[in-house]
Design an enzyme around this catalytic site. Structure first.
Site, PDB file in Angstrom:
ATOM      1  CG  ASN A  13      -1.748   1.236   1.357  1.00 34.82           C
ATOM      2  OD1 ASN A  13      -1.805   2.032   0.422  1.00 34.82           O
ATOM      3  ND2 ASN A  13      -2.409   1.401   2.487  1.00 34.82           N
ATOM      4  CD1 TRP A  14       4.087   1.153  -2.423  1.00 24.59           C
ATOM      5  CD2 TRP A  14       3.877   1.821  -4.552  1.00 24.59           C
ATOM      6  NE1 TRP A  14       4.927   0.375  -3.188  1.00 24.59           N
ATOM      7  CE2 TRP A  14       4.814   0.763  -4.504  1.00 24.59           C
ATOM      8  CE3 TRP A  14       3.592   2.395  -5.784  1.00 24.59           C
ATOM      9  CZ2 TRP A  14       5.460   0.277  -5.635  1.00 24.59           C
ATOM     10  CZ3 TRP A  14       4.227   1.917  -6.922  1.00 24.59           C
ATOM     11  CH2 TRP A  14       5.148   0.863  -6.857  1.00 24.59           C
ATOM     12  CE  LYS A  15      -0.325   3.505   4.489  1.00 24.58           C
ATOM     13  NZ  LYS A  15      -0.255   3.646   5.948  1.00 24.58           N
ATOM     14  CG  HIS A  99      -6.012   2.120   4.925  1.00 19.41           C
ATOM     15  ND1 HIS A  99      -5.606   3.159   5.741  1.00 19.41           N
ATOM     16  CD2 HIS A  99      -4.991   1.240   4.886  1.00 19.41           C
ATOM     17  CE1 HIS A  99      -4.376   2.915   6.159  1.00 19.41           C
ATOM     18  NE2 HIS A  99      -3.975   1.752   5.652  1.00 19.41           N
ATOM     19  CD  GLU A 101      -3.077   5.867   6.356  1.00 18.27           C
ATOM     20  OE1 GLU A 101      -3.012   5.813   5.120  1.00 18.27           O
ATOM     21  OE2 GLU A 101      -2.176   5.419   7.106  1.00 18.27           O
ATOM     22  CD  GLU A 171      -3.900  -2.303   7.356  1.00 13.00           C
ATOM     23  OE1 GLU A 171      -2.788  -2.619   6.903  1.00 13.00           O
ATOM     24  OE2 GLU A 171      -4.465  -1.238   7.074  1.00 13.00           O
ATOM     25  N   GLY A 177       1.927   2.788  10.722  1.00 15.50           N
ATOM     26  CA  GLY A 177       2.851   3.922  10.570  1.00 15.50           C
ATOM     27  C   GLY A 177       3.522   4.342  11.858  1.00 15.50           C
ATOM     28  CB  SER A 216       4.715  -1.178  12.196  1.00 19.90           C
ATOM     29  OG  SER A 216       4.252   0.149  12.407  1.00 19.90           O
ATOM     30  N   GLY A 237       2.751  -1.017   4.422  1.00 24.49           N
ATOM     31  CA  GLY A 237       2.784   0.399   4.074  1.00 24.49           C
ATOM     32  C   GLY A 237       4.206   0.877   3.856  1.00 24.49           C
TER      33      GLY A 237
HETATM   34  P1  PGA Z   1       2.521   0.666   7.719  1.00 25.89           P
HETATM   35  O1  PGA Z   1       1.096   0.831   6.980  1.00 25.89           O
HETATM   36  O2  PGA Z   1       3.102  -0.635   7.245  1.00 25.89           O
HETATM   37  O3  PGA Z   1       3.323   1.866   7.260  1.00 25.89           O
HETATM   38  O4  PGA Z   1       2.242   0.668   9.174  1.00 25.89           O
HETATM   39  C1  PGA Z   1       0.239  -0.261   6.839  1.00 25.89           C
HETATM   40  C2  PGA Z   1      -1.045   0.147   6.204  1.00 25.89           C
HETATM   41  O5  PGA Z   1      -1.465   1.313   6.411  1.00 25.89           O
HETATM   42  O6  PGA Z   1      -1.686  -0.639   5.497  1.00 25.89           O
END
Ligand code: PGA
Length: 254
Positions: A13-15, A99, A101, A171, A177, A216, A237
């Site tokens: 997931n590159w966001k 997600h 976010e 998640e 993050g 993470s 991520g």
């Molecule tokens: P992260 O993000 O690996 O940077 O914690 C995971 C995600 O948001 O799917």
């Protein structure tokens, strides 16, 4: 309906990261890694602007394309939105939905997520449905209630056959993050509970549904996370932005 089975899924997931050029370079480098990792299904979810180019780069390879979000309507006056059909058009097989976010920063509730899941399934796009508790909810001992509520409401009206096309991503929000991943024990507990709820909702099919972990994930902790029996992969991520790190996570299962 697309039936996924429980082959290990490692999804990036590159966001809101990477230009088209950077995305193509990454996709080129990951193709041979995915080719050599037959037991893993590798998925890259770039930003919308890079989807067509990455789609062309990974066409006919063992890397699959996913999007990070979509609107639930097929067309219409929704400035700035992208439909599922548009994602299919550029080669997406997957779409991340719900997600945290999106839920927390863009106010998407379970009802919106539910409409998106249904819209995706209608056109055979496979949702990666994200659920997970906040730190305060875990601290108050409410993790299981939160997970059940999200599952019941995000998956309202979905039948067992359709459910086979959905992967669930556990998640925990406090692990996203933050560099603070959940422990193998916490993941085992939550994922086993998710499978129990899916069984309650959909019966035996629950055994065929992929449940992955996200939060993470790094090359260092991935071996322990992927060793959890009920875990069928990872949604990655930050570490997925680095080709060396993402490759190392894929190779944990090869
Ligand atoms: P992260 O993000 O690996 O940077 O914690 C995971 C995600 O948001 O799917």
């Amino acid at each position: 309906m697309l039936i996924l089975g429980r082959k290990t899924l490692i999804a990036a997931n590159w966001k809101m990261n990477k230009t088209v050029k950077e995305a193509i370079e990454f996709a080129m480098s990951i193709k041979p890694i995915a080719k050599a990792s037959k037991d893993v299904e590798v998925v890259i979810c770039p930003s919308y602007t890079a989807l067509p180019a990455v789609g062309r780069t990974v066409a006919k390879s063992r890397v699959h394309l996913g999007a990070q979000n979509m609107h639930f309507k097929p067309t219409g006056a929704f400035t700035g939105e992208i439909s599922g059909q548009m994602l299919k058009d550029v080669g997406c097989k997957y779409v991340i939905l719900g997600h945290s976010e999106r839920r927390n920063l863009f106010h998407e509730d379970n009802d919106i997520v539910n409409q998106k899941v249904k819209a995706a399934l209608e056109i055979s796009l496979n949702p990666i449905l994200c659920i997970g508790e906040m730190f305060e909810e875990r601290d108050a001992g409410n993790t299981k209630q939160v997970l059940e509520h999200q599952l019941q409401n995000s998956l309202k009206g979905i039948n067992a056959e359709e459910m086979k096309g959905i992967a669930v991503a556990y998640e925990p929000i406090w692990a996203i993050g933050t560099g603070r991943n959940a422990t193998a024990e916490q993941i085992d507990d939550a994922v086993s509970y998710i499978r129990h709820i899916l069984e309650k909702m959909f019966g035996k099919v629950a055994d065929e549904i992929r449940i992955v972990y996200g939060g993470s994930v790094t090359p260092e902790n991935a071996p322990d996370i992927l060793a959890v029996k009920q875990v069928d992969g990872c949604l990655v991520g930050a570490a997925s932005l680095d080709v060396e790190k993402f490759s190392a996570i894929i190779k944990c299962k090869s």
